[in-house]
Design a protein around this motif. Structure first.
Motif, short mmCIF file in Angstrom:
data_model
loop_
_atom_site.label_atom_id
_atom_site.label_comp_id
_atom_site.label_asym_id
_atom_site.label_seq_id
_atom_site.Cartn_x
_atom_site.Cartn_y
_atom_site.Cartn_z
N TYR A 1 0.83 -1.21 0.00
CA TYR A 1 0.00 0.00 0.00
C TYR A 1 0.86 1.26 0.00
CZ TYR A 1 -2.88 3.72 1.97
OH TYR A 1 -3.51 4.91 2.20
N ARG A 2 1.91 1.26 0.82
CA ARG A 2 2.79 2.43 0.88
C ARG A 2 3.49 2.68 -0.45
NH1 ARG A 2 5.79 1.52 6.78
NH2 ARG A 2 3.99 2.12 8.08
N THR A 3 3.99 1.59 -1.07
CA THR A 3 4.67 1.73 -2.36
C THR A 3 3.71 2.26 -3.42
OG1 THR A 3 6.13 -0.11 -1.80
CG2 THR A 3 5.98 0.51 -4.12
N TYR A 4 2.50 1.71 -3.40
CA TYR A 4 1.52 2.14 -4.40
C TYR A 4 1.16 3.61 -4.23
CZ TYR A 4 -2.87 2.49 -6.95
OH TYR A 4 -3.87 2.88 -7.80
N THR A 5 0.87 3.98 -3.00
CA THR A 5 0.47 5.38 -2.76
C THR A 5 1.63 6.34 -3.04
OG1 THR A 5 1.01 5.07 -0.41
CG2 THR A 5 -1.29 4.80 -1.08
N LYS A 6 2.88 5.91 -2.71
CA LYS A 6 4.03 6.78 -2.97
C LYS A 6 4.21 7.02 -4.45
CE LYS A 6 8.98 7.15 -2.12
NZ LYS A 6 10.18 6.48 -1.53
N ASP A 7 4.18 5.95 -5.24
CA ASP A 7 4.34 6.10 -6.69
C ASP A 7 3.18 6.87 -7.29
OD1 ASP A 7 6.64 4.64 -6.44
OD2 ASP A 7 5.71 2.73 -7.04
N ASN A 8 1.99 6.59 -6.79
CA ASN A 8 0.82 7.26 -7.34
C ASN A 8 0.84 8.75 -7.03
OD1 ASN A 8 -1.61 7.51 -8.65
ND2 ASN A 8 -2.83 6.95 -6.86
N VAL A 9 1.24 9.07 -5.78
CA VAL A 9 1.30 10.48 -5.39
C VAL A 9 2.39 11.21 -6.17
CG1 VAL A 9 1.88 12.03 -3.49
CG2 VAL A 9 0.32 10.12 -3.11
#
Length: 215
Positions: free
Chosen positions: A69-77
């Motif tokens: 979740y953290r990786t996804y949100t970081k890349d998405n942000v």
């Protein structure tokens, strides 16, 4: 008996609040389990009770799901932020281009071009602005001319003062008098006598008598 619609607000009675938490917690955990099994979804559920007790469910590992979740949100942000920055730059560039075009059009109007597109109000506004600009230009020109005149006056005063100083120096220096004619004649006679003496002295010869000194 028909149950009434539950209002979405905090339950004030502690006992009722605890009972409701237990029932809905169990239902939430059950729904999370069903979702992971029926849909083959990766589910991680973390719940803390009002007293701080932890309840969790994960179809795999809670830690791995959280890291994902953290990786996804970081890349998405990051991607979203970069896209927003690009869009903002494009918007700013378009705004500046429009302002530049408007300034160019206004400049042409000030120079007398494209006046057929102007209304009477616009022409009157241009006339007023040109008169103000002309007034400022004339004022600046007059100021520069006055400064030049003052500099020339200062230069003139300096030259006059230098000229007066030179005249005073010339008055204070003694004049060289020319020699009198009689003194010039005496000096000429003395010069001739000196030349005769030199001629006589050159004719003398010291040596034995009876010999010709020229041989």
């Amino acid at each position: 008996m028909v149950r009434g619609k539950t209002q979405m607000k905090r339950i004030e009675n502690p006992t009722s609040r605890q009972v409701t938490f237990s029932k809905r917690r169990n239902g939430l955990l059950k729904k999370a389990f069903e979702l992971s099994v029926l849909c083959d979804a990766e589910v991680a559920l973390v719940v803390f009770s009002p007293r701080g007790k932890l309840y969790e469910f994960a179809s795999g590992s809670v830690q791995k799901t959280i890291e994902r979740y953290r990786t996804y949100t970081k890349d998405n942000v990051s991607s979203k932020t970069a896209q927003q920055d690009i869009e903002q730059v494009k918007a700013d560039a378009e705004g500046l281009a429009k302002k530049l075009e408007a300034l160019e059009a206004y400049k042409r109007k000030l120079l007398g071009d494209k006046l057929e597109e102007c209304s009477i109000e616009e022409l009157h506004s241009l006339e007023v602005k040109l008169e103000r600009s002309l007034h400022c230009i004339r004022g600046r020109k007059t100021q520069l001319l006055e400064e030049q005149v003052n500099k020339l006056k200062e230069k003139e005063m300096t030259l006059r003062k230098n000229n007066e100083d030179l005249r005073e120096k010339c008055k204070n220096q003694p004049l060289l008098l020319a020699p009198a004619p009689a003194a010039i004649a005496v000096e000429d006679d003395q010069a001739k006598q000196s030349e005769d003496v030199m001629d006589v002295e050159t004719e003398l010869y010291i040596g034995l008598p009876g010999r010709d000194y020229r041989s």
